[in-house]
Design a protein around this motif. Structure first.
Motif, PDB file in Angstrom:
ATOM      1  N   PRO A 195       0.832  -1.219   0.000  1.00  0.00           N
ATOM      2  CA  PRO A 195       0.000   0.000   0.000  1.00  0.00           C
ATOM      3  C   PRO A 195       0.863   1.264   0.000  1.00  0.00           C
ATOM      4  N   LEU A 196       0.407   2.280  -0.721  1.00  0.00           N
ATOM      5  CA  LEU A 196       1.193   3.513  -0.853  1.00  0.00           C
ATOM      6  C   LEU A 196       1.418   4.212   0.477  1.00  0.00           C
ATOM      7  N   ASP A 197       0.436   4.161   1.393  1.00  0.00           N
ATOM      8  CA  ASP A 197       0.643   4.814   2.688  1.00  0.00           C
ATOM      9  C   ASP A 197       1.748   4.118   3.482  1.00  0.00           C
ATOM     10  N   LEU A 198       1.835   2.804   3.378  1.00  0.00           N
ATOM     11  CA  LEU A 198       2.903   2.073   4.048  1.00  0.00           C
ATOM     12  C   LEU A 198       4.257   2.400   3.421  1.00  0.00           C
ATOM     13  N   LEU A 199       4.304   2.451   2.106  1.00  0.00           N
ATOM     14  CA  LEU A 199       5.548   2.826   1.428  1.00  0.00           C
ATOM     15  C   LEU A 199       5.989   4.234   1.816  1.00  0.00           C
ATOM     16  N   GLY A 200       5.029   5.139   1.946  1.00  0.00           N
ATOM     17  CA  GLY A 200       5.359   6.500   2.365  1.00  0.00           C
ATOM     18  C   GLY A 200       5.949   6.533   3.760  1.00  0.00           C
ATOM     19  N   ASP A 201       5.371   5.744   4.677  1.00  0.00           N
ATOM     20  CA  ASP A 201       5.905   5.673   6.043  1.00  0.00           C
ATOM     21  C   ASP A 201       7.324   5.119   6.050  1.00  0.00           C
ATOM     22  N   ILE A 202       7.551   4.093   5.241  1.00  0.00           N
ATOM     23  CA  ILE A 202       8.891   3.502   5.159  1.00  0.00           C
ATOM     24  C   ILE A 202       9.880   4.511   4.593  1.00  0.00           C
ATOM     25  N   ALA A 203       9.504   5.174   3.512  1.00  0.00           N
ATOM     26  CA  ALA A 203      10.404   6.134   2.865  1.00  0.00           C
ATOM     27  C   ALA A 203      10.755   7.295   3.795  1.00  0.00           C
ATOM     28  N   MET A 204       9.818   7.741   4.594  1.00  0.00           N
ATOM     29  CA  MET A 204      10.086   8.862   5.502  1.00  0.00           C
ATOM     30  C   MET A 204      11.090   8.500   6.594  1.00  0.00           C
ATOM     31  N   LYS A 205      11.310   7.219   6.829  1.00  0.00           N
ATOM     32  CA  LYS A 205      12.263   6.775   7.851  1.00  0.00           C
ATOM     33  C   LYS A 205      13.661   6.527   7.289  1.00  0.00           C
ATOM     34  N   LEU A 206      13.830   6.681   5.987  1.00  0.00           N
ATOM     35  CA  LEU A 206      15.150   6.501   5.391  1.00  0.00           C
ATOM     36  C   LEU A 206      16.078   7.612   5.875  1.00  0.00           C
ATOM     37  N   GLU A 207      17.332   7.244   6.155  1.00  0.00           N
ATOM     38  CA  GLU A 207      18.243   8.179   6.809  1.00  0.00           C
ATOM     39  C   GLU A 207      19.160   8.942   5.862  1.00  0.00           C
ATOM     40  N   THR A 208      19.454   8.391   4.700  1.00  0.00           N
ATOM     41  CA  THR A 208      20.429   9.041   3.820  1.00  0.00           C
ATOM     42  C   THR A 208      19.844   9.283   2.432  1.00  0.00           C
ATOM     43  N   VAL A 209      20.458  10.208   1.724  1.00  0.00           N
ATOM     44  CA  VAL A 209      20.046  10.500   0.350  1.00  0.00           C
ATOM     45  C   VAL A 209      20.221   9.249  -0.512  1.00  0.00           C
ATOM     46  N   GLU A 210      21.316   8.518  -0.286  1.00  0.00           N
ATOM     47  CA  GLU A 210      21.572   7.314  -1.065  1.00  0.00           C
ATOM     48  C   GLU A 210      20.455   6.301  -0.881  1.00  0.00           C
ATOM     49  N   ASP A 211      20.020   6.102   0.375  1.00  0.00           N
ATOM     50  CA  ASP A 211      18.929   5.164   0.635  1.00  0.00           C
ATOM     51  C   ASP A 211      17.648   5.599  -0.063  1.00  0.00           C
ATOM     52  N   PHE A 212      17.380   6.905  -0.059  1.00  0.00           N
ATOM     53  CA  PHE A 212      16.179   7.424  -0.710  1.00  0.00           C
ATOM     54  C   PHE A 212      16.245   7.184  -2.229  1.00  0.00           C
ATOM     55  N   ILE A 213      17.415   7.363  -2.811  1.00  0.00           N
ATOM     56  CA  ILE A 213      17.588   7.119  -4.245  1.00  0.00           C
ATOM     57  C   ILE A 213      17.411   5.640  -4.556  1.00  0.00           C
ATOM     58  N   TYR A 214      18.025   4.780  -3.745  1.00  0.00           N
ATOM     59  CA  TYR A 214      17.877   3.336  -3.962  1.00  0.00           C
ATOM     60  C   TYR A 214      16.421   2.911  -3.805  1.00  0.00           C
ATOM     61  N   PHE A 215      15.733   3.471  -2.827  1.00  0.00           N
ATOM     62  CA  PHE A 215      14.316   3.177  -2.603  1.00  0.00           C
ATOM     63  C   PHE A 215      13.509   3.521  -3.852  1.00  0.00           C
ATOM     64  N   SER A 216      13.776   4.684  -4.417  1.00  0.00           N
ATOM     65  CA  SER A 216      13.005   5.119  -5.582  1.00  0.00           C
ATOM     66  C   SER A 216      13.311   4.296  -6.827  1.00  0.00           C
ATOM     67  N   ALA A 217      14.431   3.585  -6.830  1.00  0.00           N
ATOM     68  CA  ALA A 217      14.825   2.801  -8.003  1.00  0.00           C
ATOM     69  C   ALA A 217      14.308   1.361  -7.969  1.00  0.00           C
ATOM     70  N   VAL A 218      13.626   0.965  -6.905  1.00  0.00           N
ATOM     71  CA  VAL A 218      13.185  -0.429  -6.780  1.00  0.00           C
ATOM     72  C   VAL A 218      12.183  -0.805  -7.863  1.00  0.00           C
ATOM     73  N   CYS A 219      11.146  -0.029  -8.011  1.00  0.00           N
ATOM     74  CA  CYS A 219      10.118  -0.309  -9.011  1.00  0.00           C
ATOM     75  C   CYS A 219       9.287   0.954  -9.231  1.00  0.00           C
ATOM     76  N   ARG A 220       8.327   0.891 -10.139  1.00  0.00           N
ATOM     77  CA  ARG A 220       7.539   2.078 -10.472  1.00  0.00           C
ATOM     78  C   ARG A 220       6.714   2.588  -9.298  1.00  0.00           C
TER      79      ARG A 220
END
Length: 72
Positions: A9-34
Protein backbone atom coordinates in the motif's frame (compact mmCIF):
# COMPACT_ATOMS: atom_id res chain seq x y z
CA UNK A 1 5.65 -18.16 -3.27
CA UNK A 2 7.67 -14.95 -3.52
CA UNK A 3 6.32 -11.69 -2.17
CA UNK A 4 5.46 -8.94 -4.65
CA UNK A 5 6.92 -5.86 -2.95
CA UNK A 6 5.56 -3.58 -5.66
CA UNK A 7 2.00 -4.11 -4.42
CA UNK A 8 2.54 -2.71 -0.92
CA UNK A 9 0.00 0.00 0.00
CA UNK A 10 1.19 3.51 -0.85
CA UNK A 11 0.64 4.81 2.69
CA UNK A 12 2.90 2.07 4.05
CA UNK A 13 5.55 2.83 1.43
CA UNK A 14 5.36 6.50 2.36
CA UNK A 15 5.90 5.67 6.04
CA UNK A 16 8.89 3.50 5.16
CA UNK A 17 10.40 6.13 2.86
CA UNK A 18 10.09 8.86 5.50
CA UNK A 19 12.26 6.78 7.85
CA UNK A 20 15.15 6.50 5.39
CA UNK A 21 18.24 8.18 6.81
CA UNK A 22 20.43 9.04 3.82
CA UNK A 23 20.05 10.50 0.35
CA UNK A 24 21.57 7.31 -1.07
CA UNK A 25 18.93 5.16 0.63
CA UNK A 26 16.18 7.42 -0.71
CA UNK A 27 17.59 7.12 -4.24
CA UNK A 28 17.88 3.34 -3.96
CA UNK A 29 14.32 3.18 -2.60
CA UNK A 30 13.01 5.12 -5.58
CA UNK A 31 14.82 2.80 -8.00
CA UNK A 32 13.18 -0.43 -6.78
CA UNK A 33 10.12 -0.31 -9.01
CA UNK A 34 7.54 2.08 -10.47
CA UNK A 35 5.26 2.16 -7.42
CA UNK A 36 8.20 2.89 -5.09
CA UNK A 37 9.43 5.58 -7.47
CA UNK A 38 5.95 7.12 -7.56
CA UNK A 39 5.68 7.37 -3.77
CA UNK A 40 9.21 8.78 -3.49
CA UNK A 41 8.35 11.50 -6.01
CA UNK A 42 5.20 12.31 -4.00
CA UNK A 43 7.00 12.69 -0.65
CA UNK A 44 10.41 14.03 -1.72
CA UNK A 45 9.44 17.60 -0.78
CA UNK A 46 8.72 16.43 2.82
CA UNK A 47 11.62 14.01 3.25
CA UNK A 48 14.85 15.19 4.90
CA UNK A 49 17.97 13.13 5.61
CA UNK A 50 18.69 12.46 9.26
CA UNK A 51 21.88 14.33 10.19
CA UNK A 52 24.79 12.20 11.28
CA UNK A 53 25.81 12.59 14.94
CA UNK A 54 28.65 14.85 15.93
CA UNK A 55 31.76 13.22 17.38
CA UNK A 56 33.77 14.46 20.32
CA UNK A 57 37.43 13.66 19.63
CA UNK A 58 40.44 14.14 21.86
CA UNK A 59 42.86 16.59 20.31
CA UNK A 60 45.64 18.77 21.67
CA UNK A 61 44.93 22.42 20.97
CA UNK A 62 46.81 25.61 21.73
CA UNK A 63 44.20 26.76 24.26
CA UNK A 64 44.65 23.59 26.38
CA UNK A 65 41.15 22.40 25.54
CA UNK A 66 41.60 18.63 25.10
CA UNK A 67 38.35 18.18 23.12
CA UNK A 68 37.36 19.26 19.67
CA UNK A 69 33.91 18.80 18.07
CA UNK A 70 33.94 17.43 14.53
CA UNK A 71 31.09 16.85 12.11
CA UNK A 72 31.96 14.06 9.68
Amino acid sequence: MAADWSTLPLDLLGDIAMKLETVEDFIYFSAVCRSWNRISSLIKHKWRPIPMPWLLLAENTSDNNPYCVRNI
